[in-house]
Design a protein around this motif. Sequence first.
Motif, PDB file in Angstrom:
ATOM      1  N   LEU A  33       0.717  -1.623  -0.379  1.00  0.00           N
ATOM      2  CA  LEU A  33       0.052  -0.197  -0.073  1.00  0.00           C
ATOM      3  C   LEU A  33       0.745   0.911   0.183  1.00  0.00           C
ATOM      4  O   LEU A  33       0.376   1.952   0.035  1.00  0.00           O
ATOM      5  CB  LEU A  33      -0.688  -0.159   1.150  1.00  0.00           C
ATOM      6  CG  LEU A  33      -2.081  -0.896   1.101  1.00  0.00           C
ATOM      7  CD1 LEU A  33      -2.596  -1.164   2.225  1.00  0.00           C
ATOM      8  CD2 LEU A  33      -3.184  -0.808  -0.471  1.00  0.00           C
ATOM      9  N   GLY A  34       2.418   0.888  -0.189  1.00  0.00           N
ATOM     10  CA  GLY A  34       2.979   2.661   0.077  1.00  0.00           C
ATOM     11  C   GLY A  34       4.009   2.604   1.176  1.00  0.00           C
ATOM     12  O   GLY A  34       4.075   3.904   1.011  1.00  0.00           O
ATOM     13  N   TYR A  35       3.792   1.865   2.143  1.00  0.00           N
ATOM     14  CA  TYR A  35       4.414   1.884   3.190  1.00  0.00           C
ATOM     15  C   TYR A  35       6.026   1.952   3.644  1.00  0.00           C
ATOM     16  O   TYR A  35       6.305   0.589   2.672  1.00  0.00           O
ATOM     17  CB  TYR A  35       3.996   1.209   4.334  1.00  0.00           C
ATOM     18  CG  TYR A  35       1.886   2.229   4.266  1.00  0.00           C
ATOM     19  CD1 TYR A  35       2.253   3.583   5.723  1.00  0.00           C
ATOM     20  CD2 TYR A  35       1.103   2.216   3.809  1.00  0.00           C
ATOM     21  CE1 TYR A  35       1.005   4.220   5.663  1.00  0.00           C
ATOM     22  CE2 TYR A  35      -0.001   3.073   4.108  1.00  0.00           C
ATOM     23  CZ  TYR A  35       0.330   3.656   4.728  1.00  0.00           C
ATOM     24  OH  TYR A  35      -1.283   4.136   5.686  1.00  0.00           O
ATOM     25  N   HIS A  36       6.740   2.464   3.887  1.00  0.00           N
ATOM     26  CA  HIS A  36       8.244   1.792   3.800  1.00  0.00           C
ATOM     27  C   HIS A  36       7.897   2.212   5.516  1.00  0.00           C
ATOM     28  O   HIS A  36       8.189   2.660   5.850  1.00  0.00           O
ATOM     29  CB  HIS A  36       8.683   3.313   3.242  1.00  0.00           C
ATOM     30  CG  HIS A  36       8.895   3.047   1.784  1.00  0.00           C
ATOM     31  ND1 HIS A  36       9.035   2.257   0.742  1.00  0.00           N
ATOM     32  CD2 HIS A  36       7.982   3.402   0.587  1.00  0.00           C
ATOM     33  CE1 HIS A  36       9.644   2.195  -0.344  1.00  0.00           C
ATOM     34  NE2 HIS A  36       8.214   2.933  -0.499  1.00  0.00           N
ATOM     35  N   ILE A  37       9.264   1.004   5.231  1.00  0.00           N
ATOM     36  CA  ILE A  37       9.943   1.338   6.969  1.00  0.00           C
ATOM     37  C   ILE A  37      11.251   2.193   7.347  1.00  0.00           C
ATOM     38  O   ILE A  37      11.807   2.449   6.177  1.00  0.00           O
ATOM     39  CB  ILE A  37      11.117  -0.198   6.917  1.00  0.00           C
ATOM     40  CG1 ILE A  37       9.863  -1.474   6.484  1.00  0.00           C
ATOM     41  CG2 ILE A  37      11.697  -0.376   8.632  1.00  0.00           C
ATOM     42  CD1 ILE A  37      10.633  -3.603   6.712  1.00  0.00           C
ATOM     43  N   TYR A  38      11.042   2.626   8.243  1.00  0.00           N
ATOM     44  CA  TYR A  38      11.779   3.701   9.049  1.00  0.00           C
ATOM     45  C   TYR A  38      12.771   3.136  10.109  1.00  0.00           C
ATOM     46  O   TYR A  38      13.788   4.027  10.463  1.00  0.00           O
ATOM     47  CB  TYR A  38      11.258   5.482   8.631  1.00  0.00           C
ATOM     48  CG  TYR A  38      10.381   5.744   9.751  1.00  0.00           C
ATOM     49  CD1 TYR A  38      10.907   6.875  10.694  1.00  0.00           C
ATOM     50  CD2 TYR A  38       9.013   5.136   9.852  1.00  0.00           C
ATOM     51  CE1 TYR A  38      10.170   6.838  11.754  1.00  0.00           C
ATOM     52  CE2 TYR A  38       8.358   6.123  10.703  1.00  0.00           C
ATOM     53  CZ  TYR A  38       8.591   6.477  11.298  1.00  0.00           C
ATOM     54  OH  TYR A  38       7.712   6.822  12.929  1.00  0.00           O
ATOM     55  N   ARG A  39      12.399   2.679  10.478  1.00  0.00           N
ATOM     56  CA  ARG A  39      13.107   2.687  11.889  1.00  0.00           C
ATOM     57  C   ARG A  39      12.483   0.984  12.234  1.00  0.00           C
ATOM     58  O   ARG A  39      11.194   0.675  12.443  1.00  0.00           O
ATOM     59  CB  ARG A  39      12.908   3.774  12.537  1.00  0.00           C
ATOM     60  CG  ARG A  39      11.307   4.007  13.815  1.00  0.00           C
ATOM     61  CD  ARG A  39      11.364   5.132  14.674  1.00  0.00           C
ATOM     62  NE  ARG A  39      10.348   5.925  14.722  1.00  0.00           N
ATOM     63  CZ  ARG A  39       9.927   4.609  16.478  1.00  0.00           C
ATOM     64  NH1 ARG A  39      10.807   3.892  18.047  1.00  0.00           N
ATOM     65  NH2 ARG A  39       8.753   5.513  17.023  1.00  0.00           N
ATOM     66  N   THR A  40      13.037   0.572  13.684  1.00  0.00           N
ATOM     67  CA  THR A  40      12.398  -0.735  14.156  1.00  0.00           C
ATOM     68  C   THR A  40      13.288   0.102  15.078  1.00  0.00           C
ATOM     69  O   THR A  40      13.962   0.611  16.323  1.00  0.00           O
ATOM     70  CB  THR A  40      13.524  -1.652  13.966  1.00  0.00           C
ATOM     71  OG1 THR A  40      14.598  -1.373  14.050  1.00  0.00           O
ATOM     72  CG2 THR A  40      13.084  -2.003  11.870  1.00  0.00           C
ATOM     73  N   GLU A  41      12.639  -0.426  16.730  1.00  0.00           N
ATOM     74  CA  GLU A  41      12.627  -0.533  17.673  1.00  0.00           C
ATOM     75  C   GLU A  41      12.469  -1.692  18.606  1.00  0.00           C
ATOM     76  O   GLU A  41      11.359  -2.396  18.587  1.00  0.00           O
ATOM     77  CB  GLU A  41      11.606   0.341  17.956  1.00  0.00           C
ATOM     78  CG  GLU A  41      11.904   0.705  20.103  1.00  0.00           C
ATOM     79  CD  GLU A  41      10.429   1.692  20.475  1.00  0.00           C
ATOM     80  OE1 GLU A  41       9.845   1.720  20.910  1.00  0.00           O
ATOM     81  OE2 GLU A  41      10.199   2.544  19.026  1.00  0.00           O
ATOM     82  N   PRO A  42      13.609  -2.603  19.155  1.00  0.00           N
ATOM     83  CA  PRO A  42      13.772  -3.108  20.332  1.00  0.00           C
ATOM     84  C   PRO A  42      12.819  -3.467  21.508  1.00  0.00           C
ATOM     85  O   PRO A  42      12.747  -2.270  22.173  1.00  0.00           O
ATOM     86  CB  PRO A  42      14.824  -3.856  20.027  1.00  0.00           C
ATOM     87  CG  PRO A  42      15.421  -2.444  20.336  1.00  0.00           C
ATOM     88  CD  PRO A  42      14.834  -1.639  19.430  1.00  0.00           C
TER      89      PRO A  42
END
Length: 309
Positions: free
Chosen positions: A128-137
């Motif tokens: 749907l056009g969303y992009h990963i920009y960060r991850t949080e453990p």
Amino acid sequence: MRITAAEKTDLQQILQLQYQAYESEAHIYQDDQIPPLTQTLADFIEESQSRTILKAVLEDGMIIGSARAREGNGTCYIGKVIVHPDYQNRGIGTALIRELERLFAHTARFELFTGHRSERNLYLYQKLGYHIYRTEPVHERLNLVFLEKLMYQDGRDALLAAFQDWVAFAVQLQKREELYWNQPVAPGKWTLRAVVSHIMLWDKYFYEHAIDKIYRQEPLTLRHTDYDEFNRKAQLYSEQTSITSLAEQAIFYREKIIAAIRSLTDESYNKEYIDADGHPFFVAQYLKDFIPHDQHHIAQMEEKHGEQR
């Protein structure tokens, strides 16, 4: 099925649906204490005071899906997109997100998150056009993956120019040897030829069932598809088709889409259409969804190209 704003009397039913929908997530992460499973009705009622909550309802009144959102600092934060287990893979989650995007179209960006092992969620959001920009453990079994979608405020010409970048890239791919096409774009990922097949077949599908129908002023035949099955067929097609043919078809269908959209009147371009599943379809939103999808895959392939220089 219809999507409307939830009322206070719906919250108990939506909360029960939430428990059902998140059981699979609890199993994935071996944690039955994840927040969606421990939220109480009192907590949900309080949360509803500051959220827009949608429900997907059958004709008999059964709620089979829901999503919620709040706005802050120019961003729409989407959360808890849930669908009853018996009604998944029917486009309901997509329809809920689309409706929130319509309601908050004035915002500059959208944000949502899911777990790093929730592959179906990640695939849907990226589709749907969303992009990963960060991850949080969170703990040793769970990382939260945050995705964003920046909203294009550009007009038709700017969107089509961005949409045409895929054509230029595909032309460059024609110059690459077959060995390059047969290598994965990243460890554990598809080969380049499979990625090209994937994008080309989506273009073909949307051209034949939506864009060309709009151009010819005919009813749309676009329906929700099973993404896993579609991608399986795309990979199989890539293995059975020459790289010359794949590149030519990729260019052909993208140029057909661009030409058809460019020829539409402003009224036709901006009109709300209804697909064969009864969901709204907008030409501009289609472009806004697929431009980031293109950019994601182009970036993968360009990175691979850079490694081999």
